[in-house]
Scaffold this motif. Structure first.
Motif, PDB file in Angstrom:
ATOM      1  N   ARG A  50      43.187  10.487 -22.654  1.00  0.00           N
ATOM      2  CA  ARG A  50      42.243  11.581 -22.927  1.00  0.00           C
ATOM      3  C   ARG A  50      41.690  11.393 -24.332  1.00  0.00           C
ATOM      4  O   ARG A  50      42.437  11.174 -25.279  1.00  0.00           O
ATOM      5  CB  ARG A  50      42.917  12.941 -22.790  1.00  0.00           C
ATOM      6  CG  ARG A  50      43.404  13.210 -21.368  1.00  0.00           C
ATOM      7  CD  ARG A  50      44.146  14.514 -21.301  1.00  0.00           C
ATOM      8  NE  ARG A  50      43.247  15.639 -21.451  1.00  0.00           N
ATOM      9  CZ  ARG A  50      43.649  16.864 -21.825  1.00  0.00           C
ATOM     10  NH1 ARG A  50      44.903  17.079 -22.116  1.00  0.00           N
ATOM     11  NH2 ARG A  50      42.785  17.844 -21.909  1.00  0.00           N
ATOM     12  N   VAL A  51      40.387  11.469 -24.440  1.00  0.00           N
ATOM     13  CA  VAL A  51      39.704  11.252 -25.716  1.00  0.00           C
ATOM     14  C   VAL A  51      39.246  12.596 -26.248  1.00  0.00           C
ATOM     15  O   VAL A  51      38.940  13.520 -25.479  1.00  0.00           O
ATOM     16  CB  VAL A  51      38.509  10.288 -25.505  1.00  0.00           C
ATOM     17  CG1 VAL A  51      37.709  10.112 -26.785  1.00  0.00           C
ATOM     18  CG2 VAL A  51      39.016   8.936 -24.998  1.00  0.00           C
ATOM     19  N   ARG A  52      39.219  12.737 -27.582  1.00  0.00           N
ATOM     20  CA  ARG A  52      38.649  13.958 -28.151  1.00  0.00           C
ATOM     21  C   ARG A  52      37.188  14.066 -27.708  1.00  0.00           C
ATOM     22  O   ARG A  52      36.484  13.074 -27.567  1.00  0.00           O
ATOM     23  CB  ARG A  52      38.694  13.916 -29.680  1.00  0.00           C
ATOM     24  CG  ARG A  52      40.075  13.903 -30.271  1.00  0.00           C
ATOM     25  CD  ARG A  52      40.906  15.119 -30.004  1.00  0.00           C
ATOM     26  NE  ARG A  52      40.392  16.366 -30.528  1.00  0.00           N
ATOM     27  CZ  ARG A  52      41.123  17.469 -30.713  1.00  0.00           C
ATOM     28  NH1 ARG A  52      42.407  17.466 -30.414  1.00  0.00           N
ATOM     29  NH2 ARG A  52      40.596  18.566 -31.161  1.00  0.00           N
ATOM     30  N   ARG A  53      36.760  15.276 -27.510  1.00  0.00           N
ATOM     31  CA  ARG A  53      35.415  15.499 -26.967  1.00  0.00           C
ATOM     32  C   ARG A  53      34.343  14.876 -27.872  1.00  0.00           C
ATOM     33  O   ARG A  53      34.399  15.033 -29.094  1.00  0.00           O
ATOM     34  CB  ARG A  53      35.157  16.999 -26.820  1.00  0.00           C
ATOM     35  CG  ARG A  53      33.811  17.322 -26.226  1.00  0.00           C
ATOM     36  CD  ARG A  53      33.679  18.790 -25.948  1.00  0.00           C
ATOM     37  NE  ARG A  53      34.633  19.251 -24.925  1.00  0.00           N
ATOM     38  CZ  ARG A  53      34.505  19.034 -23.611  1.00  0.00           C
ATOM     39  NH1 ARG A  53      33.476  18.363 -23.152  1.00  0.00           N
ATOM     40  NH2 ARG A  53      35.409  19.468 -22.769  1.00  0.00           N
ATOM     41  N   ARG A  58      36.642  13.647 -36.625  1.00  0.00           N
ATOM     42  CA  ARG A  58      38.043  13.274 -36.716  1.00  0.00           C
ATOM     43  C   ARG A  58      38.339  12.725 -38.102  1.00  0.00           C
ATOM     44  O   ARG A  58      37.957  11.594 -38.429  1.00  0.00           O
ATOM     45  CB  ARG A  58      38.410  12.202 -35.661  1.00  0.00           C
ATOM     46  CG  ARG A  58      38.086  12.583 -34.241  1.00  0.00           C
ATOM     47  CD  ARG A  58      38.701  13.904 -33.845  1.00  0.00           C
ATOM     48  NE  ARG A  58      40.148  13.869 -33.782  1.00  0.00           N
ATOM     49  CZ  ARG A  58      40.915  14.949 -33.934  1.00  0.00           C
ATOM     50  NH1 ARG A  58      40.380  16.131 -34.170  1.00  0.00           N
ATOM     51  NH2 ARG A  58      42.211  14.839 -33.858  1.00  0.00           N
ATOM     52  N   LYS A  62      43.796  11.579 -38.014  1.00  0.00           N
ATOM     53  CA  LYS A  62      43.836  12.423 -36.817  1.00  0.00           C
ATOM     54  C   LYS A  62      43.518  11.563 -35.589  1.00  0.00           C
ATOM     55  O   LYS A  62      42.579  10.770 -35.609  1.00  0.00           O
ATOM     56  CB  LYS A  62      42.826  13.561 -36.930  1.00  0.00           C
ATOM     57  CG  LYS A  62      43.178  14.584 -37.989  1.00  0.00           C
ATOM     58  CD  LYS A  62      44.411  15.366 -37.587  1.00  0.00           C
ATOM     59  CE  LYS A  62      44.706  16.477 -38.571  1.00  0.00           C
ATOM     60  NZ  LYS A  62      45.931  17.213 -38.208  1.00  0.00           N
ATOM     61  N   PRO A  63      44.270  11.720 -34.509  1.00  0.00           N
ATOM     62  CA  PRO A  63      44.070  10.854 -33.346  1.00  0.00           C
ATOM     63  C   PRO A  63      42.684  11.015 -32.713  1.00  0.00           C
ATOM     64  O   PRO A  63      42.124  12.108 -32.711  1.00  0.00           O
ATOM     65  CB  PRO A  63      45.154  11.317 -32.364  1.00  0.00           C
ATOM     66  CG  PRO A  63      46.145  12.064 -33.192  1.00  0.00           C
ATOM     67  CD  PRO A  63      45.392  12.658 -34.334  1.00  0.00           C
ATOM     68  N   THR A  66      44.709  10.539 -26.771  1.00  0.00           N
ATOM     69  CA  THR A  66      46.129  10.553 -26.445  1.00  0.00           C
ATOM     70  C   THR A  66      46.351   9.672 -25.224  1.00  0.00           C
ATOM     71  O   THR A  66      45.492   9.579 -24.344  1.00  0.00           O
ATOM     72  CB  THR A  66      46.644  11.970 -26.136  1.00  0.00           C
ATOM     73  OG1 THR A  66      45.948  12.472 -25.002  1.00  0.00           O
ATOM     74  CG2 THR A  66      46.421  12.899 -27.295  1.00  0.00           C
ATOM     75  N   GLU A  68      49.325   8.527 -22.251  1.00  0.00           N
ATOM     76  CA  GLU A  68      50.595   8.865 -21.597  1.00  0.00           C
ATOM     77  C   GLU A  68      51.006   7.761 -20.629  1.00  0.00           C
ATOM     78  O   GLU A  68      50.177   7.260 -19.866  1.00  0.00           O
ATOM     79  CB  GLU A  68      50.450  10.126 -20.748  1.00  0.00           C
ATOM     80  CG  GLU A  68      50.397  11.417 -21.494  1.00  0.00           C
ATOM     81  CD  GLU A  68      50.257  12.566 -20.511  1.00  0.00           C
ATOM     82  OE1 GLU A  68      51.187  12.790 -19.709  1.00  0.00           O
ATOM     83  OE2 GLU A  68      49.203  13.217 -20.521  1.00  0.00           O
ATOM     84  N   THR A  69      52.281   7.458 -20.676  1.00  0.00           N
ATOM     85  CA  THR A  69      52.874   6.633 -19.620  1.00  0.00           C
ATOM     86  C   THR A  69      53.971   7.480 -18.988  1.00  0.00           C
ATOM     87  O   THR A  69      54.114   8.655 -19.308  1.00  0.00           O
ATOM     88  CB  THR A  69      53.461   5.332 -20.199  1.00  0.00           C
ATOM     89  OG1 THR A  69      54.613   5.654 -20.985  1.00  0.00           O
ATOM     90  CG2 THR A  69      52.441   4.612 -21.076  1.00  0.00           C
ATOM     91  N   LYS A  71      57.107   7.403 -19.538  1.00  0.00           N
ATOM     92  CA  LYS A  71      58.195   7.750 -20.456  1.00  0.00           C
ATOM     93  C   LYS A  71      57.757   7.743 -21.910  1.00  0.00           C
ATOM     94  O   LYS A  71      58.603   7.736 -22.809  1.00  0.00           O
ATOM     95  CB  LYS A  71      59.352   6.760 -20.262  1.00  0.00           C
ATOM     96  CG  LYS A  71      60.003   6.870 -18.901  1.00  0.00           C
ATOM     97  CD  LYS A  71      61.124   5.876 -18.757  1.00  0.00           C
ATOM     98  CE  LYS A  71      61.780   6.017 -17.386  1.00  0.00           C
ATOM     99  NZ  LYS A  71      62.799   5.005 -17.176  1.00  0.00           N
ATOM    100  N   TRP A  72      56.478   7.717 -22.161  1.00  0.00           N
ATOM    101  CA  TRP A  72      56.000   7.679 -23.542  1.00  0.00           C
ATOM    102  C   TRP A  72      54.686   8.428 -23.633  1.00  0.00           C
ATOM    103  O   TRP A  72      53.848   8.345 -22.719  1.00  0.00           O
ATOM    104  CB  TRP A  72      55.813   6.223 -23.993  1.00  0.00           C
ATOM    105  CG  TRP A  72      55.278   6.086 -25.384  1.00  0.00           C
ATOM    106  CD1 TRP A  72      55.994   6.107 -26.535  1.00  0.00           C
ATOM    107  CD2 TRP A  72      53.903   5.923 -25.768  1.00  0.00           C
ATOM    108  NE1 TRP A  72      55.146   5.968 -27.609  1.00  0.00           N
ATOM    109  CE2 TRP A  72      53.857   5.852 -27.173  1.00  0.00           C
ATOM    110  CE3 TRP A  72      52.702   5.830 -25.054  1.00  0.00           C
ATOM    111  CZ2 TRP A  72      52.674   5.697 -27.882  1.00  0.00           C
ATOM    112  CZ3 TRP A  72      51.519   5.674 -25.753  1.00  0.00           C
ATOM    113  CH2 TRP A  72      51.514   5.608 -27.158  1.00  0.00           C
ATOM    114  N   ALA A  73      54.514   9.156 -24.703  1.00  0.00           N
ATOM    115  CA  ALA A  73      53.233   9.792 -24.992  1.00  0.00           C
ATOM    116  C   ALA A  73      52.963   9.630 -26.468  1.00  0.00           C
ATOM    117  O   ALA A  73      53.880   9.720 -27.286  1.00  0.00           O
ATOM    118  CB  ALA A  73      53.264  11.272 -24.622  1.00  0.00           C
ATOM    119  N   GLY A  74      51.720   9.381 -26.811  1.00  0.00           N
ATOM    120  CA  GLY A  74      51.426   9.216 -28.226  1.00  0.00           C
ATOM    121  C   GLY A  74      49.943   9.161 -28.490  1.00  0.00           C
ATOM    122  O   GLY A  74      49.114   9.169 -27.564  1.00  0.00           O
ATOM    123  N   PRO A  75      49.605   9.110 -29.773  1.00  0.00           N
ATOM    124  CA  PRO A  75      48.197   9.132 -30.160  1.00  0.00           C
ATOM    125  C   PRO A  75      47.591   7.730 -30.237  1.00  0.00           C
ATOM    126  O   PRO A  75      48.297   6.750 -30.413  1.00  0.00           O
ATOM    127  CB  PRO A  75      48.264   9.753 -31.553  1.00  0.00           C
ATOM    128  CG  PRO A  75      49.576   9.255 -32.096  1.00  0.00           C
ATOM    129  CD  PRO A  75      50.518   9.185 -30.916  1.00  0.00           C
TER     130      PRO A  75
END
Lengths: 149, 135
Positions: A50-53, A58, A62-63, A66, A68-69, A71-75
């Motif tokens: 997901r990208v910032r609109r 930014r 600041k990311p 985001t 997601e896998t 087992k992992w989430a991050g910026p």
């Protein structure tokens, strides 16, 4: 087999200090950002991006997105002050494309607030970046692999 | 007239302050991974996230516990979920009043802990946060 623990490095791109993201200069004063082979390998099979609109400012640090896998989430970190211009719609629809081709799939396209030269001035590129990239792979024991979506 | 549908492909939130109160511990390992995953995700969406370990949750910040704990057999270690959250910017607080009940000395906490805090500190966080989650 690629030389740095099977991790691909592109000498024409710019990188942050930890080689999490790559940056490419585009036409029209824009920069593309994506995940390196190191990052996509460490993340694992990517399920959501997901990208910032577009239009969002930014600040540095600041990311811009985001990830997601299972087992992992991050910026997706942002190394300069910028405004989001666009997200890669193909990646939003099929995030696993990053696992297959991390340098062929940009995630966000941004306009740096201070201009291109200043934005990339703090990044690494060329032979110096390659040495650092390979050292990161070696020191952290990262063996890159590509995954089908 | 109905509101326009939210486009969830994009992140479009204002910065928020979130506290995750972690009360689960090694006796319920299946509850010990997701809070850190959620913390990492929230932090990467610009939230200011603190995980406050209290009750049995303090066992997770005791040296040698999360390093040897998985939510599922053969799965990713809890310490690695915790480190992912830290990398994303999550802050860890350990509850000082909960430590003696588990025979934990503050010097035996993992390096990832930012602060050892009082119950009053947790109360302040709860009252000043936008969202509070309990696990």
């Amino acid at each position: 087999m690629r030389p740095c623990n099977n991790c691909e490095f592109r000498p024409d791109l710019y990188y942050d200090a930890e080689y999490q993201i790559w940056v490419r200069i585009e036409e029209g004063g824009l920069l593309s950002l994506g995940m390196t082979d190191i990052s996509q390998t460490r993340a694992g099979r990517i399920l959501h991006v997901r990208v910032r609109r577009p239009g969002s400012r930014r600040p540095k640090g600041k990311p811009v997105a985001t990830v997601e896998t299972g087992k992992w989430a991050g910026p997706v970190p942002n190394p300069f002050d910028c405004t989001i211009e666009a997200a890669n719609e193909a990646v939003l629809a099929a995030p696993g494309r990053i696992n297959r081709d991390p340098y062929g799939e940009w995630i966000a396209r941004v306009r740096p607030e201070q201009g291109l030269a200043q934005a990339v001035a703090g990044l690494r590129t060329g032979p110096e970046a390659e040495a650092g990239f390979c050292a990161r792979c070696r020191d952290d024991g990262i063996e890159c692999r590509r995954m089908d979506a | 007239m109905s509101a326009p549908a939210r486009d969830d492909r994009y992140v479009d939130h204002d910065a928020k302050k979130v506290v995750i109160v972690m009360t689960s511990g090694p006796s319920s390992p299946g509850r010990c991974a997701t809070p850190f995953f959620m913390g990492a995700l929230l932090a990467s969406m610009d939230a200011d996230v603190t995980i406050f370990f209290t009750m049995e949750g303090v066992r997770l910040v005791q040296n040698g516990v999360a390093e040897n704990l998985t939510a599922m057999e053969g799965g990713k270690r809890i310490i690695d979920f915790m480190r992912d959250a830290k990398t994303a910017g999550v802050k860890f607080h350990a509850c000082r009043p909960a430590l003696p009940g588990y025979d934990i000395e503050p010097v035996n906490l993992i390096a990832e802990v930012d602060e050892v805090s009082s119950g009053g500190a947790l109360a302040d966080m709860i009252l000043s946060s936008d969202k509070v989650l309990f696990f």
